[in-house]
Design a protein around this motif. Structure first.
Motif, PDB file in Angstrom:
ATOM      1  N   ARG A 148     -23.698  68.026  66.540  1.00  0.00           N
ATOM      2  CA  ARG A 148     -23.101  67.917  67.877  1.00  0.00           C
ATOM      3  C   ARG A 148     -21.863  68.794  67.999  1.00  0.00           C
ATOM      4  O   ARG A 148     -21.603  69.379  69.053  1.00  0.00           O
ATOM      5  CB  ARG A 148     -22.764  66.450  68.158  1.00  0.00           C
ATOM      6  CG  ARG A 148     -23.985  65.576  68.397  1.00  0.00           C
ATOM      7  CD  ARG A 148     -23.595  64.256  69.036  1.00  0.00           C
ATOM      8  NE  ARG A 148     -22.879  63.401  68.100  1.00  0.00           N
ATOM      9  CZ  ARG A 148     -23.455  62.451  67.361  1.00  0.00           C
ATOM     10  NH1 ARG A 148     -24.760  62.252  67.457  1.00  0.00           N
ATOM     11  NH2 ARG A 148     -22.748  61.716  66.537  1.00  0.00           N
ATOM     12  N   CYS A 149     -21.085  68.904  66.912  1.00  0.00           N
ATOM     13  CA  CYS A 149     -19.889  69.771  66.931  1.00  0.00           C
ATOM     14  C   CYS A 149     -20.301  71.228  67.143  1.00  0.00           C
ATOM     15  O   CYS A 149     -19.674  71.942  67.924  1.00  0.00           O
ATOM     16  CB  CYS A 149     -19.121  69.614  65.626  1.00  0.00           C
ATOM     17  SG  CYS A 149     -17.686  70.702  65.488  1.00  0.00           S
TER      18      CYS A 149
ATOM     19  N   GLU B 262     -24.902  65.625  58.552  1.00  0.00           N
ATOM     20  CA  GLU B 262     -24.471  64.605  59.494  1.00  0.00           C
ATOM     21  C   GLU B 262     -24.759  65.025  60.937  1.00  0.00           C
ATOM     22  O   GLU B 262     -24.675  66.197  61.298  1.00  0.00           O
ATOM     23  CB  GLU B 262     -22.964  64.331  59.340  1.00  0.00           C
ATOM     24  CG  GLU B 262     -22.577  63.662  58.036  1.00  0.00           C
ATOM     25  CD  GLU B 262     -22.429  64.666  56.902  1.00  0.00           C
ATOM     26  OE1 GLU B 262     -22.706  65.861  57.145  1.00  0.00           O
ATOM     27  OE2 GLU B 262     -22.058  64.257  55.791  1.00  0.00           O
ATOM     28  N   ARG B 263     -25.085  64.039  61.761  1.00  0.00           N
ATOM     29  CA  ARG B 263     -25.357  64.302  63.170  1.00  0.00           C
ATOM     30  C   ARG B 263     -24.127  64.845  63.883  1.00  0.00           C
ATOM     31  O   ARG B 263     -24.233  65.657  64.800  1.00  0.00           O
ATOM     32  CB  ARG B 263     -25.845  63.021  63.856  1.00  0.00           C
ATOM     33  CG  ARG B 263     -27.209  62.548  63.379  1.00  0.00           C
ATOM     34  CD  ARG B 263     -27.520  61.166  63.920  1.00  0.00           C
ATOM     35  NE  ARG B 263     -28.876  60.753  63.622  1.00  0.00           N
ATOM     36  CZ  ARG B 263     -29.259  60.277  62.439  1.00  0.00           C
ATOM     37  NH1 ARG B 263     -28.364  60.151  61.465  1.00  0.00           N
ATOM     38  NH2 ARG B 263     -30.510  59.926  62.234  1.00  0.00           N
ATOM     39  N   GLU B 264     -22.956  64.387  63.475  1.00  0.00           N
ATOM     40  CA  GLU B 264     -21.727  64.847  64.123  1.00  0.00           C
ATOM     41  C   GLU B 264     -21.538  66.350  63.927  1.00  0.00           C
ATOM     42  O   GLU B 264     -21.008  67.043  64.797  1.00  0.00           O
ATOM     43  CB  GLU B 264     -20.523  64.091  63.571  1.00  0.00           C
ATOM     44  CG  GLU B 264     -19.189  64.488  64.178  1.00  0.00           C
ATOM     45  CD  GLU B 264     -19.174  64.346  65.698  1.00  0.00           C
ATOM     46  OE1 GLU B 264     -18.522  65.169  66.363  1.00  0.00           O
ATOM     47  OE2 GLU B 264     -19.834  63.408  66.220  1.00  0.00           O
TER      48      GLU B 264
ATOM     49  N   THR C 239     -30.398  67.399  70.069  1.00  0.00           N
ATOM     50  CA  THR C 239     -29.163  66.926  69.451  1.00  0.00           C
ATOM     51  C   THR C 239     -28.776  65.559  69.992  1.00  0.00           C
ATOM     52  O   THR C 239     -28.317  64.679  69.250  1.00  0.00           O
ATOM     53  CB  THR C 239     -28.029  67.936  69.705  1.00  0.00           C
ATOM     54  OG1 THR C 239     -28.405  69.206  69.171  1.00  0.00           O
ATOM     55  CG2 THR C 239     -26.738  67.485  69.051  1.00  0.00           C
TER      56      THR C 239
ATOM     57  N   GLY D 132     -28.575  61.034  67.974  1.00  0.00           N
ATOM     58  CA  GLY D 132     -27.729  59.849  68.017  1.00  0.00           C
ATOM     59  C   GLY D 132     -28.488  58.579  68.301  1.00  0.00           C
ATOM     60  O   GLY D 132     -28.008  57.486  68.038  1.00  0.00           O
TER      61      GLY D 132
ATOM     62  N   CYS E 121     -17.405  72.771  61.828  1.00  0.00           N
ATOM     63  CA  CYS E 121     -18.404  71.729  62.106  1.00  0.00           C
ATOM     64  C   CYS E 121     -18.793  70.889  60.907  1.00  0.00           C
ATOM     65  O   CYS E 121     -19.087  69.696  61.067  1.00  0.00           O
ATOM     66  CB  CYS E 121     -19.676  72.375  62.689  1.00  0.00           C
ATOM     67  SG  CYS E 121     -19.387  73.360  64.165  1.00  0.00           S
ATOM     68  N   TRP E 122     -18.840  71.488  59.729  1.00  0.00           N
ATOM     69  CA  TRP E 122     -19.391  70.747  58.592  1.00  0.00           C
ATOM     70  C   TRP E 122     -18.688  71.182  57.315  1.00  0.00           C
ATOM     71  O   TRP E 122     -19.198  71.982  56.558  1.00  0.00           O
ATOM     72  CB  TRP E 122     -20.892  71.002  58.487  1.00  0.00           C
ATOM     73  CG  TRP E 122     -21.598  70.033  57.593  1.00  0.00           C
ATOM     74  CD1 TRP E 122     -21.371  68.703  57.452  1.00  0.00           C
ATOM     75  CD2 TRP E 122     -22.674  70.350  56.703  1.00  0.00           C
ATOM     76  NE1 TRP E 122     -22.227  68.152  56.537  1.00  0.00           N
ATOM     77  CE2 TRP E 122     -23.059  69.145  56.075  1.00  0.00           C
ATOM     78  CE3 TRP E 122     -23.372  71.508  56.401  1.00  0.00           C
ATOM     79  CZ2 TRP E 122     -24.080  69.081  55.140  1.00  0.00           C
ATOM     80  CZ3 TRP E 122     -24.396  71.450  55.478  1.00  0.00           C
ATOM     81  CH2 TRP E 122     -24.753  70.245  54.850  1.00  0.00           C
TER      82      TRP E 122
END
Length: 667
Positions: free
Chosen positions: A370-371, A365-367, A431, A435, A188-189
């Motif tokens: 979400r991941c 990061e928001r991604e 979450t 966005g 994820c990160w």
């Protein structure tokens, strides 16, 4: 330079700061409940013995044998037979008498044993690594007083049992954080590999798991034996432990943790440096960037494969030595257990990593968030499928779900998982809101944070660090300490502003913290669940009837028998009482009443006891007349438990006689 004191925290900030303290209090309460729990229920059970508990035999047996519900590990000192004075009368040599599905062990007795009551004390380790023990008595000739006193503490209990249970909990927690934290970074990160808070989290999980495994290995000898901490330093005992399945699993886990240490070194070393380099190389040529990106991706792929193998291997050390390795379908249960452990670790450990990132690295990061939401959903699906199979395998029936300790704990675990999934649903809503917040807002705060940090860095003499390559030593240590505190306060205030700049991020952080609190409780329940006898085994033993389980309540047997000899004054009723109504010596009372309810003297009364299932009897008995219509007999010995038939023959005249009978259960 004079620093401005940060503004007083808002009510929301104070509430947010209070949540970690509440979580720590919750964890402390759970630890108290966990350490106060009773010793683990045995997973193998004694199903039969020869002689049986409480039996009175006419001659001394040549050996004592014990039968168990499943495979157990026993040594030469596992079965001890003591005479009434407490002296051992067994040879000390264990006899393995197992055949097919029959699990039986025994020990020979010395010849020429005198009459009296003998005590059999035994202990073993069940196939799923949990220690079990017990004791019972039998008598030769007639029961007698005995000086044998057995310890009240069960094997696996006491302070050693509590310490071992804590180490078991710490091992599960360390594994969860280690595997889940590393999975969060790689899946994820990836930039998180260079972040100090996540590095501390994963390394802490590794240290916790390693220390807990070493502690369980050292405590294994006293945990399964004497219960004395001093035996943890017994090298012979350690050698014996390493020769068992459980000891081999501990040793394998330590070797795999060595490989995990190498994985961590690469993840937070070479891989983290590449992540930093890729972020700093924004102005490099496109060809060099592509090459570096490919090398980083290849390294991440290798870490993913290697990490999965190591994590699966560590999970297998539990699956191969505990519940999954025994019972029905072990070939399916062990892989399912490995997947279950990995899914739990990925979900709950990743949740812990996300919570740390949201608090300590506000610009995550928001991604990445979400991941993790997608990864958590997949983990919950795997956990549900494997959990349903394990529940069916360990519980076996609806009655065991509510009628056994394992089933009730399982219901609590399911309820906690449901609560956790509900909170996770709220986290997914937060979450999605991430966005919707413009990305520039946190960025502006972060930019201001960086500028303020650069412009506010001072040396002790008041000069700016940008103007001095080498800061001079502080002239006034007290002033230097004051400036350091001011800088720390400013940095803390900036970190708080950055963290709270995004309302969606603050809400997500609170919901994730709530998830983590429930996860702590869930992990504690899971740990206790692994130390509880499965419901299927409990019901199986109840169906068989354990060797020491009473067949009837512990109270005298009382029956009433009407009779009719067919002659004059030939009708009446008999009241019989057998006290205590157990295997061994009993006292019998018999009363005869006429049709009017008054005592009736009979010319002759005879009694016989028969145990058809064992082809014992009839054992005749002629009671003594105590008074009109009342007969007694002492020392009525019933050698075995079971359903006995009592036959009472009454004679009311020279030619009128009848026999009445009734079956009773003797425990």
């Amino acid at each position: 330079m004079t620093a401005t004191a940060p503004a007083p925290p808002s009510a929301r900030a104070r509430a947010t700061a209070l949540l970690p303290r509440l979580a720590l209090v919750l964890a402390a309460l759970l630890a108290t409940l966990f350490t106060a729990a009773a010793p683990a229920t045995a997973h193998a059970a004694l199903t039969a013995s020869d002689p049986q508990d409480g039996a009175v035999v006419a001659t001394a047996p040549a050996q004592v044998t014990l039968s168990f519900s499943e495979q157990v590990a026993m040594g030469d000192d596992s079965i001890r037979v003591l005479d009434p004075q407490g002296k051992r009368v067994d040879t000390g040599e264990l006899r393995d008498m197992c055949s097919g599905s029959t699990i039986r062990y025994g020990t020979a007795l010395h010849s020429g044993l005198p009459d009296g009551t003998y005590t059999v004390a035994w202990q073993a380790v069940s196939a799923d690594s949990h220690p079990i023990s017990g004791a019972f008595t039998f008598s030769i000739g007639a029961p007698s007083a005995t000086a044998v006193s057995l310890p009240a503490q069960q094997v696996g209990g006491g302070p050693v049992g509590i310490a071992y249970g804590i180490a078991r909990y710490a091992a599960y927690a360390g594994f969860t954080v280690l595997v889940g934290g590393a999975a969060f970074i790689l899946l994820c990160w990836r930039r998180g590999s260079a972040e100090r808070p996540l590095q501390k989290l994963v390394v802490g999980g590794w240290v916790t798991l390693t220390a807990a495994t070493l502690a369980m290995l050292a405590l294994r000898t006293p945990y399964t034996g004497s219960g004395n901490f001093a035996d943890a330093f017994d090298l012979d005992g350690l050698k014996a432990v390493l020769e068992t399945k459980t000891g081999a699993s501990f040793l394998s886990r330590l070797l795999l943790l060595g490989a995990a240490a190498l994985f961590i070194a690469v993840l937070f070393g070479a891989y983290a440096r590449r992540q930093k380099a890729s972020g700093a190389a924004a102005e490099d040529k496109a060809e060099e960037k592509a090459k570096e990106k490919k090398e980083t991706s290849d390294l991440a792929f290798g870490l993913g494969i290697g990490g999965t193998v190591v994590a699966g291997g560590i999970a297998a050390t539990w699956a191969l030595s505990e519940h999954a390795s025994t019972g029905i379908q072990p070939g399916i249960a062990m892989p399912a257990d490995i997947l279950h452990l990995l899914a739990v670790a990925t979900w709950l450990g990743g949740l812990t990593a996300l919570l740390v990132a949201l608090r300590k690295v506000p610009d995550i990061e928001r991604e990445a968030v979400r991941c993790f939401s997608r990864v958590a959903f997949i983990s919950v699906v795997v956990l549900t499928v494997t959990g349903v199979y394990q529940s069916w395998r360990q519980v076996g029936s609806w009655s065991a779900l509510t009628g056994t300790s394992y089933g009730r704990l399982l219901l609590i675990k399911v309820a906690l998982v449901a609560v956790l999934v509900g909170i996770a649903y709220l986290s997914r809503k937060w979450t999605s809101r991430l966005g919707e917040v413009p990305a520039e807002e946190p960025a502006k705060v972060l930019a201001g944070h960086d500028v303020s940090r650069e412009t506010s860095t001072e040396n002790a003499d008041g000069s700016n660090s940008a103007d001095a390559a080498e800061p001079a030593a502080p002239a006034d240590p007290e002033r230097a300490a004051q400036l350091a505190r001011q800088r720390a306060a400013r940095e803390k205030a900036h970190e708080t502003r950055v963290r709270d700049a995004d309302p969606g991020r603050a809400g997500l952080r609170r919901s994730v913290l709530a998830e983590a609190g429930v996860a702590v409780v869930l992990l504690a329940v899971t740990t206790v669940l692994t130390s509880t006898e499965p419901g299927r085994a409990v019901e199986r033993e109840a169906g068989r009837g354990g060797a020491s389980a009473p067949a009837v309540p512990n109270r005298p047997v009382k029956i009433t028998l009407p009779y009719d000899t067919g002659g004059q004054n030939g009708k009446g009723s008999l009241r019989l009482e057998l006290d205590p109504g157990r295997v061994g010596a009993n006292t019998l009372h018999l009363w005869a009443d006429g049709p009017d309810g008054k005592p009736l003297d009979l010319p002759e009364v005879k009694i016989a006891f028969t145990l058809p299932a064992k082809e014992i009897g009839p054992l005749p008995l002629a009671p003594d007349r105590a008074s009109a219509g009342h007969w007694t007999a002492s020392g009525v010995r019933l050698p075995l438990a079971g359903e006995w038939r009592i036959d009472v023959t009454v004679r009311t005249s020279d030619i009128d006689q009848t026999t009445v009978q009734k079956n009773v259960k003797i425990g």
